[in-house]
Design an enzyme around this catalytic site. Sequence first.
Site, PDB file in Angstrom:
ATOM      1  CE  LYS A 122      -6.997  -2.049   7.141  1.00 22.15           C
ATOM      2  NZ  LYS A 122      -7.083  -0.577   7.123  1.00 22.15           N
ATOM      3  CG  ASP A 151      -7.805   2.411   0.788  1.00 23.42           C
ATOM      4  OD1 ASP A 151      -8.984   2.825   0.913  1.00 23.42           O
ATOM      5  OD2 ASP A 151      -7.155   1.917   1.739  1.00 23.42           O
ATOM      6  CE  LYS A 153      -4.650   0.100   0.583  1.00 25.16           C
ATOM      7  NZ  LYS A 153      -5.249  -0.740   1.647  1.00 25.16           N
ATOM      8  CD  GLU A 166      -8.721  -0.846   1.035  1.00 21.43           C
ATOM      9  OE1 GLU A 166      -7.775  -1.081   0.242  1.00 21.43           O
ATOM     10  OE2 GLU A 166      -8.586  -0.884   2.262  1.00 21.43           O
ATOM     11  CB  SER A 174      -0.871  -0.029   1.263  1.00 21.96           C
ATOM     12  OG  SER A 174      -1.603   1.167   1.399  1.00 21.96           O
ATOM     13  N   GLY A 176      -3.781  -3.949   6.320  1.00 23.80           N
ATOM     14  CA  GLY A 176      -2.715  -3.625   7.267  1.00 23.80           C
ATOM     15  C   GLY A 176      -3.009  -2.335   8.003  1.00 23.80           C
ATOM     16  CE  LYS A 222      -3.971   3.920   2.141  1.00 24.98           C
ATOM     17  NZ  LYS A 222      -5.135   3.346   2.840  1.00 24.98           N
ATOM     18  CG  ASP A 259     -10.289  -0.712   5.345  1.00 26.14           C
ATOM     19  OD1 ASP A 259     -10.565  -1.062   6.498  1.00 26.14           O
ATOM     20  OD2 ASP A 259      -9.191  -0.171   5.077  1.00 26.14           O
TER      21      ASP A 259
END
Length: 368
Positions: free
Chosen positions: A263, A189, A162, A214, A136, A291, A164, A239
Site C-alpha cells: 500500500k 484477509d 478476497k 493476508e 475485497s 486498497g 475478510k 499487509d
Amino acid sequence: MKLSEINVYKVNMRMKTPFTTSFGTEQDRLFLLVEIKDENGVSGWGECVTSEMPLYIEEFTESSWIMLNKFLIPLILKKEIEHPDELQKFFAPFKRNNLAKSALDAAVWDLYAKLKGISLAEALGGTKSSIDVGISLGIEENIDDLLDNIQQKVDEGYKRIKVKIKPGKDVAVVKTIRDRFPDIPLMVDANSAYTLDDIETLKELDQFNLMMIEQPLTAGDLIDHAKLQKEIKTSICLDESIHSYDDARKAIELCSGRIINLKIARVGGLTQSKRIHDLCEKANIPMWCGGMLESGVGRAHNIAITSLTNFTLPGDTASSSRYWDKDIIEPEVIAENGVVQVPTAPGIGYGVNIEEIKKHLIEEKRYN
Ligand code: OSB
Ligand code: MG
C-alpha cells in the site's frame, strides 16, 4: 519545480455500502486530499487515506491533519526541488506518520509527471498498459449476502475475490464459499485478528486452495508469521506488517510470508513503494497493490504503481462505482472484466473535480 502553493482538504464521503473487517465497520470515509501547485499553477494531487479511527493503523484523520499542517507542509512549502525523491530528506527526522507523508509525496509525483508531460506510470518506471484487479469483500452477518456479493463480482469479471475473515467467521464461511464456487481464485484477509494459539484453525484453511491468507497475525509479529508459515501450506501475504523497505527486507529474510501487499500510503509514498518493489522483484517475492477504500485520487496512484513489472498478482483497485455513487475524478476508474487501463495522459491521468470535492468538504487550509 517550486512547491509554491499547498492546499489540504478534509472531506467526508459516504460509501454506497458499509465495509466490515475484523477491526470494525466503516461507511463514512473521513479523509484528506492534498493539492500542490507549482509557480505556474499546475496542480499535483495526493490522498491521505486515513480513517476516523486508528483501527487499521495508528494514524487517523485528525492526527494526519495535524501532522500535515503543523509539521510536514511547513517543511516543503516554497521549496524548489528537481525530483520527488528529494522529499525523503525533508521527512526523515519525523517518525512514521507514513499516511500523511505519502499524501504529499504522491502529490509531488503527480506534479512532477505533469511538468514532464508524461504519465505517472511512466515516471515511476511502469511498463504495463493495463492492470489486472480483484475485489475485497467485507464480512457479512448473513452468509447468503456474501455469496450474492461474490456471484455479482465474479460475473463482473474481477480476477480474484478476497473475503475478510475473523475468529468465528472463518473456516465455515470459507467452506460455504468453496462449495458454491469451487474454482474461483479466492483469498482471505484476517487484518491481524489471530495469534499463534489459533494455529489449528489456520491450518484448516489449507484445504480450500486459497491463493493466500493476508495478515493473519499482529503487524509487528514477523517472527510469529515465520513460525506460522512453516506450519501451513497456504502462502502468507503481509499487509499491516510492511511499513518500510526494512520491514520488507526483514520479512523476506525471516520467511514471514511469500507475498507482499504493497500500500503506497502505508510505506510513506511512491518513492518508498518503488524501492520495495525493486527489492521484492530481486527476491522473487510476488506483489499486489492493496486498497484503502480510496477516492479516485488515491485509486489513480494505485493504478500507476501497479504498472510496474513485479505487481504480478491482481490487486484491490476495483472500479470507482464499487464504492461511490459519484467519484471525484473524471473519468471514473472502470474495471472491465477485471482489467483497468493505465492512463497515458500526463500525471495521474484523471481530472480532479473540485466542484465534487466541495460537496463533501468539511474544512480546508491554504498555504501560498
Ligand atoms: O486490509 O486491505 C485491507 C480496507 C481498509 C483498510 C484495510 C484493508 C481494506 C481492504 C479494502 O481490504 C480494499 C479496497 O477495496 O480498497
Ligand atoms: Mg489487508
